[in-house]
Every structure is written in C-alpha cells, then in structure tokens.
Motif scaffolding. Structure first.
Motif, short mmCIF file in Angstrom:
data_model
loop_
_atom_site.label_atom_id
_atom_site.label_comp_id
_atom_site.label_asym_id
_atom_site.label_seq_id
_atom_site.Cartn_x
_atom_site.Cartn_y
_atom_site.Cartn_z
N LEU A 66 0.80 -1.22 0.00
CA LEU A 66 0.00 0.00 0.00
C LEU A 66 0.84 1.28 0.00
O LEU A 66 0.31 2.37 0.19
N ILE A 67 2.14 1.15 -0.23
CA ILE A 67 3.02 2.30 -0.35
C ILE A 67 3.35 2.52 -1.82
O ILE A 67 3.65 1.57 -2.55
N ALA A 68 3.32 3.77 -2.28
CA ALA A 68 3.65 4.09 -3.66
C ALA A 68 5.17 4.19 -3.80
O ALA A 68 5.83 4.87 -3.01
N ARG A 69 5.71 3.53 -4.84
CA ARG A 69 7.15 3.50 -5.02
C ARG A 69 7.49 3.26 -6.48
O ARG A 69 6.62 3.03 -7.31
N LEU A 70 8.78 3.34 -6.80
CA LEU A 70 9.30 2.97 -8.10
C LEU A 70 10.02 1.64 -7.97
O LEU A 70 10.89 1.48 -7.11
N ASP A 71 9.70 0.69 -8.83
CA ASP A 71 10.41 -0.58 -8.85
C ASP A 71 10.86 -0.91 -10.26
O ASP A 71 10.23 -0.51 -11.24
N THR A 72 11.93 -1.67 -10.34
CA THR A 72 12.47 -2.08 -11.63
C THR A 72 11.54 -3.08 -12.29
O THR A 72 11.15 -4.07 -11.69
N TYR A 73 11.19 -2.79 -13.54
CA TYR A 73 10.38 -3.70 -14.34
C TYR A 73 11.25 -4.85 -14.84
O TYR A 73 12.40 -4.62 -15.20
N PRO A 74 10.70 -6.11 -14.87
CA PRO A 74 9.34 -6.53 -14.55
C PRO A 74 9.21 -6.98 -13.10
O PRO A 74 10.20 -7.25 -12.43
N PHE A 75 7.96 -7.05 -12.65
CA PHE A 75 7.69 -7.55 -11.30
C PHE A 75 6.28 -8.10 -11.26
O PHE A 75 5.46 -7.85 -12.14
N ASP A 76 6.01 -8.87 -10.26
CA ASP A 76 4.67 -9.36 -9.94
C ASP A 76 4.34 -8.97 -8.52
O ASP A 76 5.26 -8.89 -7.68
N PRO A 77 3.06 -8.75 -8.18
CA PRO A 77 1.92 -8.74 -9.10
C PRO A 77 2.00 -7.55 -10.05
O PRO A 77 2.07 -6.40 -9.59
N TYR A 78 1.97 -7.81 -11.35
CA TYR A 78 2.12 -6.72 -12.31
C TYR A 78 0.97 -5.72 -12.28
O TYR A 78 1.17 -4.53 -12.60
N PRO A 79 -0.29 -6.09 -11.85
CA PRO A 79 -1.34 -5.05 -11.78
C PRO A 79 -1.05 -3.96 -10.76
O PRO A 79 -1.72 -2.92 -10.78
N ASP A 80 -0.05 -4.17 -9.89
CA ASP A 80 0.33 -3.10 -8.96
C ASP A 80 0.77 -1.84 -9.70
O ASP A 80 0.77 -0.75 -9.12
N SER A 81 1.18 -1.97 -10.96
CA SER A 81 1.67 -0.82 -11.72
C SER A 81 0.63 -0.28 -12.70
O SER A 81 0.94 0.61 -13.50
N GLN A 82 -0.58 -0.79 -12.64
CA GLN A 82 -1.63 -0.34 -13.56
C GLN A 82 -2.57 0.62 -12.82
O GLN A 82 -3.07 0.31 -11.74
N TRP A 83 -2.82 1.77 -13.46
CA TRP A 83 -3.62 2.82 -12.85
C TRP A 83 -4.68 3.31 -13.81
O TRP A 83 -4.43 3.47 -15.00
N LYS A 84 -5.87 3.58 -13.28
CA LYS A 84 -6.89 4.31 -14.03
C LYS A 84 -6.78 5.78 -13.66
O LYS A 84 -6.94 6.14 -12.49
N LEU A 85 -6.49 6.61 -14.66
CA LEU A 85 -6.41 8.05 -14.43
C LEU A 85 -7.81 8.63 -14.60
O LEU A 85 -8.28 8.83 -15.73
N VAL A 86 -8.49 8.82 -13.48
CA VAL A 86 -9.89 9.24 -13.49
C VAL A 86 -9.96 10.73 -13.15
O VAL A 86 -9.00 11.31 -12.64
N PRO A 87 -11.09 11.39 -13.46
CA PRO A 87 -11.22 12.80 -13.07
C PRO A 87 -10.95 12.98 -11.58
O PRO A 87 -11.35 12.16 -10.75
N GLY A 88 -10.27 14.06 -11.26
CA GLY A 88 -9.89 14.30 -9.87
C GLY A 88 -11.07 14.25 -8.92
O GLY A 88 -12.13 14.82 -9.20
N LEU A 89 -10.90 13.59 -7.78
CA LEU A 89 -11.99 13.44 -6.82
C LEU A 89 -12.41 14.78 -6.24
O LEU A 89 -13.58 14.96 -5.88
N ALA A 90 -11.47 15.72 -6.16
CA ALA A 90 -11.80 17.04 -5.61
C ALA A 90 -12.00 18.08 -6.69
O ALA A 90 -12.60 19.14 -6.43
#
Length: 466
Positions: A350-374
């Motif tokens: 649950l901490i945001a970080r940079l890791d060297t590709y590749p890694f598993d679980p790979y969905p940890d690096s997938q993000w939906k860029l949605v309209p800002g909540l605020a």
C-alpha cells in the motif's frame, strides 16, 4: 541427438522499427526486417505473448499492440490475446507477422505452451488474416520429421525462387542448434527441410533483412556469447551467410528483431534480455553494413506490459485505426520514471514507489487516471487491482488508501497534470491542496515535495503510457 537447454525466460522478436516523429509515408517500398513496408505505411503492429516473473501474467496466445512512432506501444484488447491455438500444445510462443505479396497477413508461431522444452513439435501454428481483426484457416504444417523442435518461425519472400522461405530454429544431425529453412507458397505445403545457417555453434532465433543495398542480413542468438550476432550474404541461398561484427548483449539476450525506420535511415535491433530482468532492449545504427550499434535510450521506448518474443509489421493509418476500433485501447496506464526509465510507479504494501520492471503482481503498476476526486479538471490515480483505493498523500508520502468519502481525502487524492518539469513532452503532477508540491520519488518511494533543483525536476517527471 541431444536437445539444447533453453533458458526459461525466452523472448525473441522484440518490437520496434522506426523512430518516427511523424507519420510520413515513403515514396517506395523498403525492406523492414524480413517484412516489406509499403509507401502508404505510417504505423506499426506488434505481436507477442506474455510472461511475468512469478507467472501471474503468463498467456500463450497472440497479443497485439500498435504504435504510430514504433517506440511507444499501446496494447490492444486490454493486453489479452486476440487468438489462441486450438491444437497441438494449445498455446504459442514466438509469433511472427508477415504481410504477404498480396497484401494480406500470415501469422506464424511456435507450437509450445509455457516452458515445456521437452515438447518437441515438428509443427508450427499458422493463421491467415486479411486485417489482423479476424483470423482464419488455422493450420499446423509439419516442417520436418526429426525428433526435435521447430522454434521461432518467420518467413521472407525469396523472389529468385518465387516462394516464401520459412526459417526456424531446430537441431541438426551433429546435435547442435541451427537455422533451418523450408520453402512454401501457401504455408501449408512445404518443401523438404534444409540447413539455412550453421556457423558450427549453437544458434537460434533467426531474423532477416532482405535486399539492403544488394546484401541480405541475418541476425541470430549466438549461444556461445549469450548475445546477438549478425551474418550476411549477397544471396539468399542456404549456407551462404557468413557471421560479421561483434555480439550485442544486455545481460543474456536472444530473439533479435531487425527493423528499418519508415522515416529515417535508422535501423533498430531489438533483443529480449532474458537475464537479468527479462525486458526488451534496443540498439540502433545508421549503417547496417558497418556492424556498429549503440544502445537506444530507454526513455524513448515503452513496450507492452509483459511482452515477450515480439514481431513487428508496418501498417497503414487506416489499418491502425481499424485495429484500435476492433480491439479497443487499454482502460489503464503505467507511469515510467524519467531519470530511472527501467522503473515504474507501483504500489507495494500500500506504499507508492518505483520498482524495476518486470515484477509481480504486475497489476500493482496499472492505474486508471480518473477525473480528480476534488476537482474534475485534475486527475486521481485509481488502483486497477484495488479499485476502491486511490493514491493519496499523507504527511507528504503517497500511499494507497480506500476513499472515506470526505473532502479531505478527495483533495489529498487529486493532482493536476502539467508539462514534465524535466522534459515538457513528459508529465508532472502538482498536488491539488499543496500546490507548491509535486509528486516525485525519493529513494524510490513517492511523495509530494517542493521542486527546486534539476534532480528534483527529474524525480518529478514521468511518462504516462501503457
């Protein structure tokens, strides 16, 4: 007859072709590796299968991605396969896409699912396709009768024979790996196999560039060096190719893909670096005959998630558009670091970080860029594998938290995308409720900080891709 041991993390026909900054069509057809590019071509399609370090992303069907610049690729069908073999091993490796003389496509692939190297298929998978949106006439031609494999098939048009040469990796009578060839007009009935290339040591994964200033080039994995080596000949005759140049490697490297830019004199040689990290890596040259290559800056290219052993074919803008319409663009993005381009933003514990590709679980690096909540003019980063959680800052550190519905959380989880602070063609993200602070990495963890120095600006710059 001995069978060579092949490393687990295979990858051969990497992707790419041209560092095209614009989609300018050529005035005449050119050789594009073993493929032919036509005057109307301005885009690219890639075929591949997928594997990830802990096997979470393994899929042995045909995957497709598209690119308009040959460097940054968009996977289609949410990075899921578009077709999977129904016979033989029930899976494929090493796909190859060829646009034939009539303009239609043929897809070839190794008959192998996973890493069962003891599965010795004398057959390959073949599909016909008018447009890579439908796949027909599935068949499995038998290439030889030896008690060994037929790996990494690809093909090129041999005008002197009026046939396609179908080359692949196998084992000869002396017990080491060679490149074999059969000739065919329909990828169903094939001639008797011949040894196409045997330098006297193990070689696999042949990839061709035909008719470059009167010379034909073959690149292959040289098992003696663990890298990629070239050979050349003024004919396409079996046995005529002679090795030249030095071996190229980035760790252990196989699966060469040689592609000519559509818009410049640049050639790219892609290799699958199965050790140490299992990624695609590229070199470039403006003089194929010289045999001198330099690495391509990893900032300049992003290959599809978990892509292995890729193939590239040039296509028209219309074909590109039709493929996106048919298979769809991803519903997610990945973020690559500007100053550590081998690393991607992911969450871990649950901490945001940079890791060297590749890694598993790979969905940890997938993000939906949605309209800002605020603020809908901003953006919030919704986790793909934890969709009730968003990246937010807490004591300036970024972490993945579940929304509590409060205005405070919404503000903490909202950022404003601006031109990259280190490179305006990239992106940076300014905090919504701390507008003097930007998302940046520090010791590979993400936080929001003021940006002052050149290092700060690089730390706060990211590529938004796939």
């Amino acid at each position: 007859m001995s069978i060579p041991t092949r490393p687990r993390a295979l990858s051969r026909r990497s992707f790419l072709g041209a560092a095209a900054a614009t989609s300018v069509a050529l005035a005449a057809d050119v050789s594009l590796g073993a493929r032919t590019a036509h005057a109307a071509d301005s885009a690219y399609v890639m075929g591949y299968f997928t594997e990830s370090p802990l096997n979470n992303g393994n899929d042995y069907g045909l995957h497709l991605a598209v690119s308009t610049d040959s460097l940054n690729w968009m996977p289609l069908n949410q990075n899921a396969p578009v077709v999977t073999p129904t016979a033989g091993a029930g899976g494929l490796r090493d796909p190859f896409i060829l646009r034939k003389q009539d303009g239609a496509f043929v897809v070839l692939a190794t008959d192998l699912k996973g890493t069962d190297w003891g599965y010795n298929s004398q057959y390959i998978h073949v599909w016909d396709s008018a447009d890579l949106r439908t796949f027909t006439n599935y068949r499995r031609p038998k290439l030889h009768g030896m008690a060994t494999h037929s790996w990494a098939p690809e093909a090129f048009w041999d005008a002197s024979r009026g046939q396609y040469a179908l080359i692949y990796s196998s084992v000869n009578s002396t017990g080491h790996s060679v490149i074999m060839v059969n000739y065919t007009t329909d990828f169903l009935t094939v001639s008797a196999p011949q040894v196409f290339f045997d330098p006297g040591y193990d070689v696999i994964d042949g990839d061709m560039a035909v008719g470059v200033n009167g010379v034909n080039y073959l690149f292959f994995k040289n098992s003696a060096t663990g890298g990629l080596t070239g050979a050349r000949s003024t004919s396409l005759n079996p046995g005529s190719f002679v090795p030249f140049g030095t071996s190229l490697a980035h760790g252990g490297t196989e699966a060469p893909t040689l592609v000519k830019s559509l818009t410049s004199n640049t050639w790219y040689l892609w290799g699958d670096t199965y050790t140490p990290n299992g990624v695609l890596y590229a070199w470039q040259t403006n003089d194929l005959a010289a045999g001198s290559w330099t690495p391509v800056d990893q900032r300049l290219y992003t290959h599809p998630l978990n892509a292995k052993h890729c193939t590239i074919a040039a296509i028209t803008a219309g074909q590109h558009s039709n493929l996106v319409t048919r298979w769809g663009a991803p519903a997610w993005n990945r973020l690559k670091s500007y100053n550590f381009p081998d690393r991607y933003v992911r969450h871990a514990n649950l901490i945001a970080r940079l890791d060297t590709y590749p890694f598993d679980p790979y969905p940890d690096s997938q993000w939906k860029l949605v309209p800002g909540l605020a603020d809908a003019s901003g953006v919030s980063f919704q986790s793909v594998n934890y969709p009730t959680r968003y990246l937010r800052h807490f004591n300036y550190a970024l972490r993945l938290d579940e929304s509590d519905g409060t205005a405070g959380f919404a503000a903490d989880a909202t950022f404003h995308r601006v031109a990259g602070l280190a490179d305006a063609s990239w992106a940076s993200f300014r905090s919504h409720n701390n507008p003097t602070r930007y998302v940046r990495h520090s010791d590979y963890t993400l936080r929001i900080d003021p940006v002052v120095t050149a290092t700060d600006r690089a730390d706060a710059t990211f590529s938004v891709g796939y």
